[in-house]
Design a protein around this motif. Sequence first.
Motif, short mmCIF file in Angstrom:
data_model
loop_
_atom_site.label_atom_id
_atom_site.label_comp_id
_atom_site.label_asym_id
_atom_site.label_seq_id
_atom_site.Cartn_x
_atom_site.Cartn_y
_atom_site.Cartn_z
N ARG A 257 0.75 -1.15 -0.01
CA ARG A 257 0.16 0.03 0.02
C ARG A 257 0.85 1.20 0.05
N PRO A 258 0.39 2.24 -0.67
CA PRO A 258 1.25 3.62 -0.76
C PRO A 258 1.66 4.11 0.63
N ARG A 259 0.53 4.22 1.47
CA ARG A 259 0.87 4.85 2.53
C ARG A 259 1.98 3.80 3.45
N HIS A 260 1.87 2.70 3.53
CA HIS A 260 2.99 1.84 4.01
C HIS A 260 4.58 1.92 3.53
N VAL A 262 5.30 4.98 2.05
CA VAL A 262 5.89 6.20 2.52
C VAL A 262 6.08 6.35 4.01
N LYS A 263 5.47 5.28 4.58
CA LYS A 263 5.73 5.35 6.15
C LYS A 263 7.11 4.79 6.12
N PRO A 266 9.68 8.47 4.10
CA PRO A 266 8.67 9.47 3.96
C PRO A 266 9.86 10.48 3.17
N LEU A 269 8.71 11.51 -0.46
CA LEU A 269 7.63 12.79 -0.68
C LEU A 269 8.67 13.79 -0.91
#
Length: 479
Positions: A257-260, A262-263, A266, A269
């Motif tokens: 998942r993209p949020r994982h 980025v986590k 980071p 970003l």
Amino acid sequence: MSGALWIGAAMTAAWLGLQLYRILRVNAKPHLGDSFTYLCIAREMRRQRSLFPRLQYCYTEQPEVLQLPPLLMAMLMPAARAPYGVAMSLPMVVDILTAVLTAAVGHLVFGLESGRAVLAGLVFLLTPINSIMTAALTPRGPALFWLTLFIAACSMFVTRGGLVWLGVAAMAVMLAVMTQRMVTQILLLVSPVVALGFVVAGRVHYAGVAVALLLGLVLAWALTGGRYGQVIADHVRRILVHAKTGQQQRLRREFGRPRHIVKANPWLLVLAASLLAGSGLAEPLWLSAAFVAGMLVLAVVWVMGNSVNHVYFTSPLVAWLLAATLPRSPAWDVAVAVVALVCVVIVLREFRVTMKSHLAEEWMEAFRFTAGRNLTGRALVLPWVSFPALPYYTDLVIVSGGHGSKAMTFNRLHVQQNLGVPGFIIGLVRQLGIRYVFVDTAVAEPGLMRDRGDLAGGTFRTVFANRRVTVLETVQQAA
């Protein structure tokens, strides 16, 4: 002192603080994980003087020979009997070496000025997934070092020429594939695609990336006398198991998942924002950018295992790209400071999660009892089954796979899924000649054994018990 220098000093202090917290809190006590497995294997290597020893600390009815890439365990042989805290400090040393390599390559290969090269090293050190991996003893750290060297040598070869860099890249491939399986996946899947893409675009000399990969695999085969073929074969079997069962802990197939992602990093970003702001990439960094793109694709689509862990291997490359493209303005300095703070918060939260897996004192008490009584024989740990801390602290042989495809099918899928079947445990004990059964009452289903009759009927007697751990001995073997 300029704002950039203040931010660099703060990032350095933050990393030092995280490492101090890791030493004093996270690694102050042993915790569950593969660290014990690698140390047990290192002991077997040292005792048998072999890169591919028989794994005598575990038992599955069949002789089990190491089928993992062996380099980490070979490096651990001198520390195989060292105190746990000393062994757990080794990943931090590798982390520092990789940060130094990242900064040096940034300056010498990619032409970053000194301040930007140092920034690359700090970005690498504060990448959350990197700091979290450092809290455990795994082959990922050394594998990342070799991958970083491979990318640097290939970048030198495609931009400046020289067969010596092709040789360095090939040596790095050999060391990487001898160290860890996920980096092998990356090299085998990403390198040919990247090389082909550049060749099609008219950059024929980028074919050297594929040549270095092939030479490195040949060197690994030659160094091990052909036994590296068994490592690859087991790797394929493990991928096929994951293709059926999915992610290792949750046992289901799932996309990253993209949020994982980025986590995990980071800084991606900030890199994306700087590229959107119009910062271009010099040709020496094209290869790094291509590998980052390839690994991010794997982080999303690789459902045969822990896909997001591919992000870990992007960390030095992302650090180079960020340091090279970051615009020069106070606003961007503030952005770096904010993301660095976010990284620290993420790492602290993950450190606290890791601390929840500390071995309870009741387990250490059980180990001291077992070692003090010189208990020997085969042992089963319920409901964990795979519990490498047991053979690390005692002379017992654990009934569980060592580390490979058979380990997955034996302990996770077969035993754990059948613990609730009446008579299964008794049958397993008799079939495998198990002498001791360790029961973690804090994790086991309440009343599982007694209610279903699995450990009833005078087959066992209790030889040790505390608030959490009960050690049972088979009466027949005790007699």
